[in-house]
Write a protein that holds these residues in place. Structure first.
Motif, mmCIF file in Angstrom:
data_model
loop_
_atom_site.group_PDB
_atom_site.id
_atom_site.type_symbol
_atom_site.label_atom_id
_atom_site.label_comp_id
_atom_site.label_asym_id
_atom_site.label_seq_id
_atom_site.Cartn_x
_atom_site.Cartn_y
_atom_site.Cartn_z
ATOM 1 N N ALA A 53 -22.740 -101.363 53.926
ATOM 2 C CA ALA A 53 -24.127 -100.619 53.898
ATOM 3 C C ALA A 53 -24.165 -99.222 54.112
ATOM 4 C CB ALA A 53 -25.084 -101.230 54.804
ATOM 5 N N THR A 54 -23.473 -98.657 54.916
ATOM 6 C CA THR A 54 -23.296 -97.233 55.390
ATOM 7 C C THR A 54 -22.544 -96.235 54.482
ATOM 8 O OG1 THR A 54 -21.084 -97.380 56.734
ATOM 9 C CG2 THR A 54 -23.364 -97.859 57.796
ATOM 10 N N GLY A 55 -21.690 -96.929 53.360
ATOM 11 C CA GLY A 55 -20.970 -96.371 52.680
ATOM 12 C C GLY A 55 -19.494 -95.815 53.149
ATOM 13 N N ILE A 56 -19.358 -96.086 54.426
ATOM 14 C CA ILE A 56 -18.168 -95.819 55.044
ATOM 15 C C ILE A 56 -16.813 -96.533 54.826
ATOM 16 C CG2 ILE A 56 -16.982 -95.424 57.160
ATOM 17 C CD1 ILE A 56 -19.804 -94.643 58.332
ATOM 18 N N SER A 57 -17.173 -97.868 54.707
ATOM 19 C CA SER A 57 -15.948 -98.470 54.387
ATOM 20 C C SER A 57 -16.092 -99.227 52.971
ATOM 21 C CB SER A 57 -16.035 -100.046 55.486
ATOM 22 O OG SER A 57 -16.001 -99.633 56.651
ATOM 23 N N THR A 58 -14.547 -99.201 52.470
ATOM 24 C CA THR A 58 -14.582 -100.240 51.058
ATOM 25 C C THR A 58 -13.352 -100.958 51.108
ATOM 26 O OG1 THR A 58 -13.351 -98.217 50.288
ATOM 27 C CG2 THR A 58 -15.348 -97.965 49.881
ATOM 28 N N GLU A 59 -13.492 -101.906 50.241
ATOM 29 C CA GLU A 59 -12.401 -102.950 50.254
ATOM 30 C C GLU A 59 -12.148 -102.938 48.818
ATOM 31 O OE1 GLU A 59 -11.811 -103.714 54.441
ATOM 32 O OE2 GLU A 59 -10.823 -104.783 52.602
ATOM 33 N N TYR A 60 -10.802 -103.405 48.251
ATOM 34 C CA TYR A 60 -10.203 -103.405 46.849
ATOM 35 C C TYR A 60 -9.287 -104.676 46.974
ATOM 36 C CZ TYR A 60 -12.364 -98.842 46.403
ATOM 37 O OH TYR A 60 -13.219 -97.973 46.005
ATOM 38 N N LEU A 61 -9.547 -105.087 45.860
ATOM 39 C CA LEU A 61 -8.422 -106.307 45.337
ATOM 40 C C LEU A 61 -7.052 -105.622 45.041
ATOM 41 C CD1 LEU A 61 -7.639 -109.208 44.065
ATOM 42 C CD2 LEU A 61 -8.386 -108.208 41.860
ATOM 43 N N ASP A 62 -5.959 -105.889 45.692
ATOM 44 C CA ASP A 62 -4.902 -105.207 45.478
ATOM 45 C C ASP A 62 -4.320 -104.902 44.226
ATOM 46 O OD1 ASP A 62 -2.853 -107.142 47.966
ATOM 47 O OD2 ASP A 62 -4.430 -105.666 48.193
ATOM 48 N N SER A 63 -4.669 -105.770 43.188
ATOM 49 C CA SER A 63 -4.315 -105.204 41.764
ATOM 50 C C SER A 63 -5.234 -104.160 41.126
ATOM 51 C CB SER A 63 -4.436 -106.425 40.823
ATOM 52 O OG SER A 63 -5.608 -106.721 40.537
ATOM 53 N N CYS A 96 -22.138 -107.635 40.246
ATOM 54 C CA CYS A 96 -22.267 -107.161 41.434
ATOM 55 C C CYS A 96 -23.137 -108.099 42.291
ATOM 56 C CB CYS A 96 -23.117 -105.766 41.427
ATOM 57 S SG CYS A 96 -24.617 -105.897 40.943
ATOM 58 N N ALA A 97 -22.743 -108.065 43.469
ATOM 59 C CA ALA A 97 -23.590 -109.081 44.444
ATOM 60 C C ALA A 97 -23.681 -108.382 45.727
ATOM 61 C CB ALA A 97 -22.623 -110.223 44.508
ATOM 62 N N THR A 98 -24.783 -109.071 46.509
ATOM 63 C CA THR A 98 -25.057 -108.451 47.827
ATOM 64 C C THR A 98 -25.648 -109.718 48.630
ATOM 65 O OG1 THR A 98 -26.624 -106.911 48.921
ATOM 66 C CG2 THR A 98 -27.503 -108.010 47.123
ATOM 67 N N PRO A 99 -25.443 -109.647 49.965
ATOM 68 C CA PRO A 99 -25.588 -110.759 50.733
ATOM 69 C C PRO A 99 -27.088 -110.765 51.425
ATOM 70 C CG PRO A 99 -24.412 -108.984 52.074
ATOM 71 C CD PRO A 99 -24.431 -108.734 50.724
ATOM 72 N N THR A 100 -27.561 -111.793 52.059
ATOM 73 C CA THR A 100 -28.830 -111.742 52.606
ATOM 74 C C THR A 100 -28.775 -110.905 54.013
ATOM 75 O OG1 THR A 100 -28.441 -113.883 53.630
ATOM 76 C CG2 THR A 100 -29.786 -113.671 51.326
ATOM 77 N N ARG A 101 -27.565 -110.937 54.437
ATOM 78 C CA ARG A 101 -26.960 -110.363 55.978
ATOM 79 C C ARG A 101 -27.224 -109.043 56.114
ATOM 80 N NH1 ARG A 101 -22.766 -112.443 55.545
ATOM 81 N NH2 ARG A 101 -21.424 -110.414 54.871
ATOM 82 N N LEU A 102 -27.727 -108.368 56.890
ATOM 83 C CA LEU A 102 -27.501 -107.052 57.233
ATOM 84 C C LEU A 102 -26.279 -106.503 57.616
ATOM 85 C CD1 LEU A 102 -31.197 -106.610 59.157
ATOM 86 C CD2 LEU A 102 -30.602 -105.562 56.944
ATOM 87 N N TYR A 103 -26.023 -105.299 57.209
ATOM 88 C CA TYR A 103 -24.678 -104.572 57.636
ATOM 89 C C TYR A 103 -23.559 -105.458 57.586
ATOM 90 C CZ TYR A 103 -28.211 -100.953 58.658
ATOM 91 O OH TYR A 103 -29.096 -100.109 58.478
ATOM 92 N N GLY A 104 -22.905 -105.382 58.690
ATOM 93 C CA GLY A 104 -21.744 -106.186 58.857
ATOM 94 C C GLY A 104 -20.291 -105.717 57.847
ATOM 95 N N VAL A 105 -19.165 -106.426 58.168
ATOM 96 C CA VAL A 105 -18.011 -105.921 57.526
ATOM 97 C C VAL A 105 -18.199 -106.589 56.001
ATOM 98 C CG1 VAL A 105 -16.654 -106.176 59.427
ATOM 99 C CG2 VAL A 105 -17.054 -108.402 57.869
#
Length: 126
Positions: A53-63, A96-105
């Motif tokens: 949500a903050t834009g600080i963290s990103t995650e990627y599929l290895d490939s 694209c997808a988004t959760p109902t949960r605020l912030y988090g990992v």
């Protein structure tokens, strides 16, 4: 009601680039993580990239690490997936997808996401 609308898919040659966009509406955009998944025929949906949500963290599929970049523009309520050096195996419908949960990992499990866009097709020819 949360709505997600993807755009930017298309047909591209191997080695080419595409930029996907996902416009969100219906709630405060900058309080929620966003993610990209993809699904090809006969396969399950797989996590491609996510941004906090903050834009600080990103995650990627290895490939796709090093080839794809996700970013967000909170002023435009839009998340992007920049895809470079595309390969035929990247061919899929992208969601694209988004959760109902605020912030988090940022989570890689599709079951953690409650809202989904309609998808946009990416086809990479060899």
């Amino acid at each position: 009601q949360v709505q997600l609308v993807e755009s930017g898919g298309g047909l591209v040659s191997a080695g080419g680039s595409l930029r996907l966009s996902c416009a969100a509406s219906g709630r405060t955009f900058n309080q929620y993580n966003m993610a990209w998944f993809r699904q090809s025929p006969g396969k399950g949906r797989e996590f491609v990239a996510g941004i906090s949500a903050t834009g600080i963290s990103t995650e990627y599929l290895d490939s796709v690490e090093g080839r794809f970049t996700t970013s967000r523009d909170d002023a435009e309520n839009t998340v992007y997936l920049e895809m470079n050096n595309l390969k035929p195996e990247d061919t899929a419908a992208y969601y694209c997808a988004t959760p109902t949960r605020l912030y988090g990992v940022v989570r890689r499990d599709e079951r953690q996401y409650e809202y989904w866009g309609q998808g946009t097709q990416v086809t990479v020819s060899s």
